[in-house]
Structures are given as structure tokens and as C-alpha cells.
Write a protein that holds these residues in place. Structure first.
Motif, PDB file in Angstrom:
ATOM      1  N   LEU A  17      -6.185   8.281  -5.087  1.00 21.39           N
ATOM      2  CA  LEU A  17      -6.211   9.145  -5.897  1.00 21.39           C
ATOM      3  C   LEU A  17      -4.696   8.698  -6.724  1.00 21.39           C
ATOM      4  N   SER A  18      -3.785   7.743  -6.327  1.00 19.00           N
ATOM      5  CA  SER A  18      -2.770   7.661  -6.838  1.00 19.00           C
ATOM      6  C   SER A  18      -3.055   6.439  -7.967  1.00 19.00           C
ATOM      7  N   ASP A  19      -2.252   6.666  -9.096  1.00 20.74           N
ATOM      8  CA  ASP A  19      -2.180   5.289  -9.840  1.00 20.74           C
ATOM      9  C   ASP A  19      -1.193   4.248  -9.626  1.00 20.74           C
ATOM     10  N   LYS A  20      -0.368   4.385  -8.509  1.00 21.14           N
ATOM     11  CA  LYS A  20       0.779   3.291  -8.055  1.00 21.14           C
ATOM     12  C   LYS A  20       0.120   2.689  -7.056  1.00 21.14           C
ATOM     13  N   SER A  21       0.660   1.331  -6.818  1.00 17.89           N
ATOM     14  CA  SER A  21       0.454   0.530  -5.614  1.00 17.89           C
ATOM     15  C   SER A  21       1.539   0.215  -4.748  1.00 17.89           C
ATOM     16  N   GLY A  22       1.468  -0.042  -3.584  1.00 15.25           N
ATOM     17  CA  GLY A  22       2.338   0.078  -2.646  1.00 15.25           C
ATOM     18  C   GLY A  22       2.064   0.678  -1.444  1.00 15.25           C
ATOM     19  N   TRP A  23       1.015   1.590  -1.535  1.00 15.16           N
ATOM     20  CA  TRP A  23       0.838   2.447  -0.255  1.00 15.16           C
ATOM     21  C   TRP A  23       0.431   1.540   0.917  1.00 15.16           C
ATOM     22  N   GLN A  24       0.500   1.896   2.069  1.00 10.16           N
ATOM     23  CA  GLN A  24       0.180   1.235   3.353  1.00 10.16           C
ATOM     24  C   GLN A  24      -1.255   0.709   3.174  1.00 10.16           C
ATOM     25  N   GLU A  25      -1.674  -0.483   3.562  1.00 11.50           N
ATOM     26  CA  GLU A  25      -3.164  -0.970   3.281  1.00 11.50           C
ATOM     27  C   GLU A  25      -3.825  -0.265   4.775  1.00 11.50           C
ATOM     28  N   PRO A  26      -5.361  -0.200   4.559  1.00  4.55           N
ATOM     29  CA  PRO A  26      -6.023   0.319   5.732  1.00  4.55           C
ATOM     30  C   PRO A  26      -5.685  -0.686   6.996  1.00  4.55           C
ATOM     31  N   GLN A  27      -5.544   0.001   8.154  1.00  2.00           N
ATOM     32  CA  GLN A  27      -5.123  -0.759   9.251  1.00  2.00           C
ATOM     33  C   GLN A  27      -6.111  -0.798  10.250  1.00  2.00           C
ATOM     34  N   PHE A  68       8.124   0.937  -0.131  1.00  2.67           N
ATOM     35  CA  PHE A  68       7.221   1.950  -1.034  1.00  2.67           C
ATOM     36  C   PHE A  68       7.893   3.469  -0.728  1.00  2.67           C
ATOM     37  N   THR A  69       8.054   4.513  -1.774  1.00  3.56           N
ATOM     38  CA  THR A  69       8.594   5.526  -1.361  1.00  3.56           C
ATOM     39  C   THR A  69       7.502   6.728  -1.585  1.00  3.56           C
ATOM     40  N   GLY A  70       6.624   6.503  -1.842  1.00  4.45           N
ATOM     41  CA  GLY A  70       5.593   7.506  -2.282  1.00  4.45           C
ATOM     42  C   GLY A  70       5.241   7.556  -3.732  1.00  4.45           C
ATOM     43  N   GLY A  71       4.267   8.945  -4.394  1.00  3.43           N
ATOM     44  CA  GLY A  71       3.910   9.039  -5.480  1.00  3.43           C
ATOM     45  C   GLY A  71       2.915  10.291  -5.647  1.00  3.43           C
ATOM     46  N   LYS A  72       2.308  10.303  -6.766  1.00  2.00           N
ATOM     47  CA  LYS A  72       1.464  11.504  -7.220  1.00  2.00           C
ATOM     48  C   LYS A  72       0.097  11.097  -6.680  1.00  2.00           C
ATOM     49  N   LEU A  73      -0.784  12.183  -6.341  1.00  2.00           N
ATOM     50  CA  LEU A  73      -2.128  11.935  -6.333  1.00  2.00           C
ATOM     51  C   LEU A  73      -2.890  12.896  -7.267  1.00  2.00           C
TER      52      LEU A  73
END
Ligand SMILES: N[C@@H](CCC(=O)N[C@@H](CS)C(=O)NCC(=O)O)C(=O)O
Ligand SMILES: [Zn+2]
Ligand SMILES: [Zn+2]
Length: 208
Positions: free
Chosen positions: A139-149, A37-42
Motif C-alpha cells: 500500500l506504499s508507493d516506496k520500495s525498500g520494504w523487507q521482502e516476503p520471508q 530502509f526507514t519506513g514510509g506511508k501506506l
């Protein structure tokens, strides 16, 4: 990550006991992020003229935080917050709506004046995490962000009114979705803070 029977058990238990939400991205099990995943907007929660922040990479050290200062979605006991290098974050719309919630805090949390959502937290003083910004990927409408660790500052929810007799239930709910719980940060992050503190002390004593 937990197995299916355990997740069903947690779901049924929480539904029948009406357990308060830890966080929407944790209550029903955790969805793993995408390693590429390479990022996105909040976006803030205003219906129009939203504050927009663009992140140029995924986050790291994403975790649940029970402290009183981190932004939490409505009805959740915990915030979910990760970090990203400062040079990977830019405010790309409606910057004029941002204000700093507490100017005396180490983390300067930039929130929308209208809806209250925190867009990013930045450290301007000497601090082990200087150079990293704190952000909420929900706050992003994308998925793929690192999950809680992991879950941090768990006991801090008691300071905000949570019944201390129920705190073990909170810890076991985190454990049931595969997250360790701590009352400060995780050991690797506490080690990083202590290493920074030791280096600062050495610098000071070598000047004497
Ligand atoms: N028990 C306190 C803990 C606050 C705290 O230390 N929060 C951590 C985790 S976000 C921190 O690093 N705070 C620095 C800051 O807010 O500037 C509370 O709930 O307010
Ligand atoms: Zn807003
Ligand atoms: Zn916090």
C-alpha cells in the motif's frame, strides 16, 4: 532468492498454464528490500480522501498468508503481511473512514469502509504478538520494504475454494522463488507463540 534459469522456467510455466496469481510481489520473483530502509506511508485504494498510515520503520516477519482473514489484492490467492511495533504506526489522514472488520478476532483489522483495504491490524488482548501491528507494505508507493520471508497458512486457501489437487503446485511456486511454505506460521513464530503460552500456563499454575 532463485537463479535466473529457474525464474525464467517459472515465468514461462505460469504464463502458459495461466496459473492464478499468488501475489503480485511474488509471482515473478522477489525483490530484496533495503537493509537501511526507514519506513514510509501506506494509502488505501480510494481515489480521493485516502486513509493514510505513517510507518516509522521497516517491517519484520513479512510473509505471504493464505488465511481467509488477511486482506489480499484483487485476484491474488495470498496476502503479504508484515509486522511493525505499534508505537511506529500512526494514522495520519482520514482515520474516520476506518472500521474493524471482525471485532471477535484476535487481530483487529482496521479497514477502509469505502474501498475495503486493510490499513493495519492491532492486537488488544493478551497475545504473543501484542505490541505489533500487521500491515501490507504494497500500500506504499516506496520500495525498500523487507521482502516476503516465507508463506504461511498455505492450506487455508483450500477452505476458500482452491482445488486441493493443485496445492502442491502452489507450494512449488513459492519454493521456486525461494520461499518455504507452512500451514501455520514459520517455526520461529510458532516457537514464540508456544513460549508465550507456556509462560501464561506457569503464571496460572503458580497462582493455584
Ligand atoms: N484457516 C483459517 C486460519 C485463520 C488464522 O488462524 N489466521 C492466522 C494468520 S493471520 C491468525 O493468526 N489469525 C488471528 C486473527 O485473525 O485474529 C482461515 O483461513 O480463516
Ligand atoms: Zn479507501
Ligand atoms: Zn492471515
Amino acid at each position: 532468492m532463485t537463479n535466473l534459469p529457474q525464474r525464467i522456467f517459472t515465468y514461462v510455466r505460469d504464463t502458459f498454464t495461466m496459473a492464478p496469481s499468488l501475489h503480485p510481489s511474488i509471482d515473478n520473483g522477489i525483490k530484496k528490500g533495503d537493509a537501511n530502509f526507514t519506513g514510509g506511508k501506506l494509502y488505501c485504494h480510494c481515489p480521493s480522501n485516502k486513509v493514510e498510515v505513517t510507518l516509522g520503520s521497516n517491517v519484520l516477519h513479512n510473509h505471504a498468508c493464505g488465511c481467509s482473514k488477511c486482506w489480499k489484492p484483487k485476484s491474488a490467492l495470498f496476502s503479504v503481511v508484515g509486522v511493525i511495533p505499534t508505537d511506529k504506526l500512526s494514522v495520519t489522514a482520514n482515520k474516520q473512514k476506518l472500521h474493524i472488520t471482525d471485532k471477535s478476532a484476535a487481530i483487529q483489522r482496521n479497514a477502509c469502509k469505502e474501498c475495503g483495504v486493510h490499513l493495519f491490524g492491532r492486537i488488544e488482548v493478551d497475545h504473543p504478538f501484542k505490541g505489533l501491528d500487521f500491515v501490507h507494505t504494497e500500500l506504499s508507493d516506496k520500495s525498500g520494504w523487507q521482502e516476503p520471508q516465507f508463506a504461511a497458512f498455505v492450506s487455508s486457501i483450500i477452505e476458500q475454494g482452491f482445488d486441493p489437487s493443485q496445492i502442491d503446485g502452489v507450494r512449488s511456486r513459492f519454493n521456486s522463488v525461494g520461499l518455504e511454505t507452512y500451514d501455520v506460521l514459520s517455526p520461529p513464530l510458532m516457537d514464540a507463540i508456544a513460549t508465550h503460552t507456556a509462560a501464561q500456563k506457569n503464571k496460572t499454575s503458580s497462582k493455584l
